[in-house]
Design a protein around this motif. Structure first.
Motif, PDB file in Angstrom:
ATOM      1  N   LEU A   1       0.829  -1.208   0.000  1.00 16.15           N
ATOM      2  CA  LEU A   1       0.000   0.000   0.000  1.00 16.15           C
ATOM      3  C   LEU A   1       0.868   1.266   0.000  1.00 16.15           C
ATOM      4  CD1 LEU A   1      -2.828  -1.064   2.484  1.00 16.15           C
ATOM      5  CD2 LEU A   1      -2.942  -0.951  -0.014  1.00 16.15           C
ATOM      6  N   VAL A   2       1.992   1.202   0.705  1.00 16.10           N
ATOM      7  CA  VAL A   2       2.919   2.337   0.695  1.00 16.10           C
ATOM      8  C   VAL A   2       3.478   2.542  -0.706  1.00 16.10           C
ATOM      9  CG1 VAL A   2       5.154   3.189   1.518  1.00 16.10           C
ATOM     10  CG2 VAL A   2       3.532   2.173   3.130  1.00 16.10           C
ATOM     11  N   VAL A   3       3.888   1.433  -1.355  1.00 16.35           N
ATOM     12  CA  VAL A   3       4.420   1.524  -2.720  1.00 16.35           C
ATOM     13  C   VAL A   3       3.348   2.055  -3.668  1.00 16.35           C
ATOM     14  CG1 VAL A   3       5.288   0.181  -4.683  1.00 16.35           C
ATOM     15  CG2 VAL A   3       6.137  -0.286  -2.375  1.00 16.35           C
ATOM     16  N   ALA A   4       2.109   1.580  -3.507  1.00 13.56           N
ATOM     17  CA  ALA A   4       1.019   2.047  -4.357  1.00 13.56           C
ATOM     18  C   ALA A   4       0.797   3.542  -4.178  1.00 13.56           C
ATOM     19  CB  ALA A   4      -0.258   1.277  -4.038  1.00 13.56           C
ATOM     20  N   PHE A   5       0.874   4.007  -2.933  1.00 10.25           N
ATOM     21  CA  PHE A   5       0.695   5.432  -2.666  1.00 10.25           C
ATOM     22  C   PHE A   5       1.804   6.259  -3.314  1.00 10.25           C
ATOM     23  CE2 PHE A   5       1.429   9.247  -0.097  1.00 10.25           C
ATOM     24  CZ  PHE A   5       0.167   9.819  -0.127  1.00 10.25           C
ATOM     25  N   LEU A   6       3.049   5.779  -3.186  1.00 13.89           N
ATOM     26  CA  LEU A   6       4.179   6.482  -3.792  1.00 13.89           C
ATOM     27  C   LEU A   6       4.102   6.450  -5.315  1.00 13.89           C
ATOM     28  CD1 LEU A   6       7.080   5.242  -1.469  1.00 13.89           C
ATOM     29  CD2 LEU A   6       5.901   7.458  -1.404  1.00 13.89           C
ATOM     30  N   TYR A   7       3.530   5.374  -5.838  1.00 15.46           N
ATOM     31  CA  TYR A   7       3.439   5.200  -7.294  1.00 15.46           C
ATOM     32  C   TYR A   7       2.337   6.063  -7.901  1.00 15.46           C
ATOM     33  CZ  TYR A   7       2.397   2.912 -11.763  1.00 15.46           C
ATOM     34  OH  TYR A   7       2.134   2.656 -13.098  1.00 15.46           O
ATOM     35  N   GLY A   8       1.170   6.090  -7.247  1.00 17.68           N
ATOM     36  CA  GLY A   8       0.049   6.802  -7.863  1.00 17.68           C
ATOM     37  C   GLY A   8      -0.827   7.586  -6.914  1.00 17.68           C
ATOM     38  N   GLY A   9      -0.342   7.832  -5.691  1.00 22.76           N
ATOM     39  CA  GLY A   9      -1.109   8.642  -4.762  1.00 22.76           C
ATOM     40  C   GLY A   9      -2.265   7.894  -4.116  1.00 22.76           C
ATOM     41  N   PRO A  10      -3.196   8.613  -3.493  1.00 21.96           N
ATOM     42  CA  PRO A  10      -4.328   7.983  -2.793  1.00 21.96           C
ATOM     43  C   PRO A  10      -5.180   7.088  -3.689  1.00 21.96           C
ATOM     44  CG  PRO A  10      -4.154  10.318  -2.235  1.00 21.96           C
ATOM     45  CD  PRO A  10      -3.201  10.084  -3.364  1.00 21.96           C
ATOM     46  N   THR A  11      -5.331   7.486  -4.958  1.00 24.78           N
ATOM     47  CA  THR A  11      -6.151   6.674  -5.870  1.00 24.78           C
ATOM     48  C   THR A  11      -5.538   5.293  -6.065  1.00 24.78           C
ATOM     49  OG1 THR A  11      -6.905   8.641  -7.058  1.00 24.78           O
ATOM     50  CG2 THR A  11      -7.125   6.521  -8.183  1.00 24.78           C
ATOM     51  N   ALA A  12      -4.236   5.231  -6.303  1.00 24.54           N
ATOM     52  CA  ALA A  12      -3.556   3.951  -6.487  1.00 24.54           C
ATOM     53  C   ALA A  12      -3.626   3.115  -5.211  1.00 24.54           C
ATOM     54  CB  ALA A  12      -2.100   4.179  -6.899  1.00 24.54           C
ATOM     55  N   LEU A  13      -3.482   3.763  -4.068  1.00 28.93           N
ATOM     56  CA  LEU A  13      -3.578   3.042  -2.785  1.00 28.93           C
ATOM     57  C   LEU A  13      -4.948   2.393  -2.636  1.00 28.93           C
ATOM     58  CD1 LEU A  13      -2.296   4.258   0.646  1.00 28.93           C
ATOM     59  CD2 LEU A  13      -4.625   3.384   0.434  1.00 28.93           C
ATOM     60  N   ALA A  14      -6.001   3.152  -2.920  1.00 23.61           N
ATOM     61  CA  ALA A  14      -7.359   2.620  -2.801  1.00 23.61           C
ATOM     62  C   ALA A  14      -7.602   1.475  -3.780  1.00 23.61           C
ATOM     63  CB  ALA A  14      -8.378   3.733  -3.032  1.00 23.61           C
TER      64      ALA A  14
ATOM     65  N   ILE B   1       1.015  -2.476 -12.753  1.00 30.48           N
ATOM     66  CA  ILE B   1       1.728  -2.334 -11.487  1.00 30.48           C
ATOM     67  C   ILE B   1       0.754  -2.410 -10.319  1.00 30.48           C
ATOM     68  CG2 ILE B   1       3.242  -0.864 -10.125  1.00 30.48           C
ATOM     69  CD1 ILE B   1       4.493  -2.009 -12.675  1.00 30.48           C
ATOM     70  N   ILE B   2      -0.347  -1.698 -10.416  1.00 33.71           N
ATOM     71  CA  ILE B   2      -1.357  -1.732  -9.347  1.00 33.71           C
ATOM     72  C   ILE B   2      -1.986  -3.120  -9.258  1.00 33.71           C
ATOM     73  CG2 ILE B   2      -3.537  -0.753  -8.547  1.00 33.71           C
ATOM     74  CD1 ILE B   2      -2.757   1.870  -9.833  1.00 33.71           C
ATOM     75  N   ILE B   3      -2.212  -3.754 -10.414  1.00 32.67           N
ATOM     76  CA  ILE B   3      -2.769  -5.111 -10.421  1.00 32.67           C
ATOM     77  C   ILE B   3      -1.813  -6.072  -9.717  1.00 32.67           C
ATOM     78  CG2 ILE B   3      -3.353  -7.075 -11.897  1.00 32.67           C
ATOM     79  CD1 ILE B   3      -4.522  -5.085 -13.892  1.00 32.67           C
ATOM     80  N   ALA B   4      -0.511  -5.951 -10.009  1.00 37.54           N
ATOM     81  CA  ALA B   4       0.478  -6.818  -9.364  1.00 37.54           C
ATOM     82  C   ALA B   4       0.510  -6.574  -7.853  1.00 37.54           C
ATOM     83  CB  ALA B   4       1.855  -6.584  -9.972  1.00 37.54           C
ATOM     84  N   LEU B   5       0.415  -5.316  -7.437  1.00 45.00           N
ATOM     85  CA  LEU B   5       0.428  -5.001  -6.013  1.00 45.00           C
ATOM     86  C   LEU B   5      -0.826  -5.514  -5.317  1.00 45.00           C
ATOM     87  CD1 LEU B   5       1.781  -1.320  -6.119  1.00 45.00           C
ATOM     88  CD2 LEU B   5       2.982  -3.316  -5.220  1.00 45.00           C
TER      89      LEU B   5
END
Length: 365
Positions: free
Chosen positions: A17-30, A267-271
């Motif tokens: 979730l941290v990586v997702a946030f760094l990668y694409g912000g709150p939207t990617a985290l969600a 990337i988000i799918i893999a995470l």
């Protein structure tokens, strides 16, 4: 015990979730969080089946499944596998397929301005053959289970007659073959029929091959998967491991396709699907084995196989008709939930009978 089993999954989830946030912000985290929940909900029946096989493997092969197997599940099935499908079906180079995945059209349009299809479109176009392959593999698994006579039955009114009919040799192959032909004729566009038939036959061949290799090293036969081998080691453990990975592939593609309804970013799918979802599915599998849950709740294995049979049918239907991923997930949850409740009621009945037997007065003389 719970913390020890799920601890690594929790750590991986937080890091993902941290990586997702760094990668694409709150939207990617969600999105990553949603995909993780989606994967767990779709794959709970997979975890139950995994546990039935994992408990027969030696500690060494269990560790292999939980380490190397996780890497295969995360990077192989959720990242490389979809890319490989695009390479093969679209005739693209691996580099070009990766470029399409990382650089989709604006607004997630299905085509680029030059008319080239997007990565999502190419992967969706490959759905019929993948659904045929995965559906046939899962259908063979289901049929081999319900056609085997067993002491404990869940839906006895149906399972016992099917077990009697299952004494006919190769019945599962016959039924699965008929199902494939009907799917090709009734649900598949004419230009896709040959491909669907070939993919379905490959799914059947892979299942028979893996099951056959496992039976070469068996000590006691088991229906619904490779031969049962108590604490399997060496080659037997390897074939059980191989079986689990093929099974995971059959389950994972449905989740990957469903993920594109949420995001097309690999990337988000893999995470989400891979690191979060696959790790928790592995942890659930280990929990079921360590706690002896399948022995305590004896109908769970039955419910999981019926869920797999339903998933196989849904995959076949999806070749011609879109099936919402929510339906797929709810069907599996419904079977598992019903089997769990039935197991609890069965255990209570047995406890009550045991108490009543102890209360009966001992005859005198």
């Amino acid at each position: 015990m719970v913390l020890r089993i799920f601890g690594m999954s929790i750590i991986v989830t937080v890091l993902s979730l941290v990586v997702a946030f760094l990668y694409g912000g709150p939207t990617a985290l969600a999105l990553a969080a949603i995909l993780g929940i989606l994967e767990v909900s779709l794959s709970f029946d997979n975890a139950v089946i995994n546990a039935t096989v994992l408990q027969r493997m030696s500690e060494f092969w269990q560790k292999i499944f939980l380490t190397i197997g996780v890497l295969i599940a995360v990077f192989g099935m959720r990242l490389v596998f979809p890319l490989a499908i695009v390479w093969v079906t679209a005739g693209l180079s691996p580099v070009r397929a990766l470029d399409l995945a990382l650089d989709p059209p604006e607004g997630d349009a299905p085509y680029f301005p030059n008319g080239e299809p997007s990565y999502e479109t190419l992967l969706t176009d490959a759905h019929p053959q993948i659904a045929a392959f995965g559906g046939m593999f899962l259908l063979m698994l289901f049929l081999n289970f319900i056609f085997e006579e067993r002491e404990i039955t869940w839906l006895s009114w149906l399972e016992r007659p099917l077990a009697r009919v299952g004494k006919l040799d190769m019945l599962s192959v016959v039924v699965a073959g008929i199902g494939l032909v009907l799917t090709a004729e009734l649900l598949t566009p004419a230009d896709e029929r040959a491909t669907v038939l070939l993919a379905g036959m490959l799914g059947m061949i892979i299942y028979i091959a893996v099951d056959g290799l496992g039976s070469m090293f068996h000590t006691e036969e088991h229906a619904g998967g490779p031969s049962d081998l108590v604490k399997a080691t060496g080659k037997a453990g390897f074939f059980l491991f191989l079986y689990l990975e093929v099974l995971d592939a059959s389950f994972s593609f449905d989740g990957v396709i469903g993920a594109f309804a949420i995001t097309s970013d690999p990337i988000i799918i893999a995470l989400g699907l891979g690191l979060i979802g696959a790790m928790f599915v592995r942890s659930i599998t280990v929990y079921l084995v360590r706690r002896g849950t399948l022995a305590e709740y004896v109908y769970l294995e039955h419910g999981a196989h019926w869920a797999i049979g339903a998933l196989a049918i849904i995959l076949f239907i999806s070749i011609g008709v879109h099936v919402n991923e929510l339906v797929t997930g709810l069907v599996g949850v419904a079977f598992i939930g019903a089997a769990f409740i039935s197991s609890v009621l069965r255990n209570r009945r047995e406890d009550d009978q045991e108490v009543d037997s102890k209360r009966e007065p001992t005859p005198v003389g």
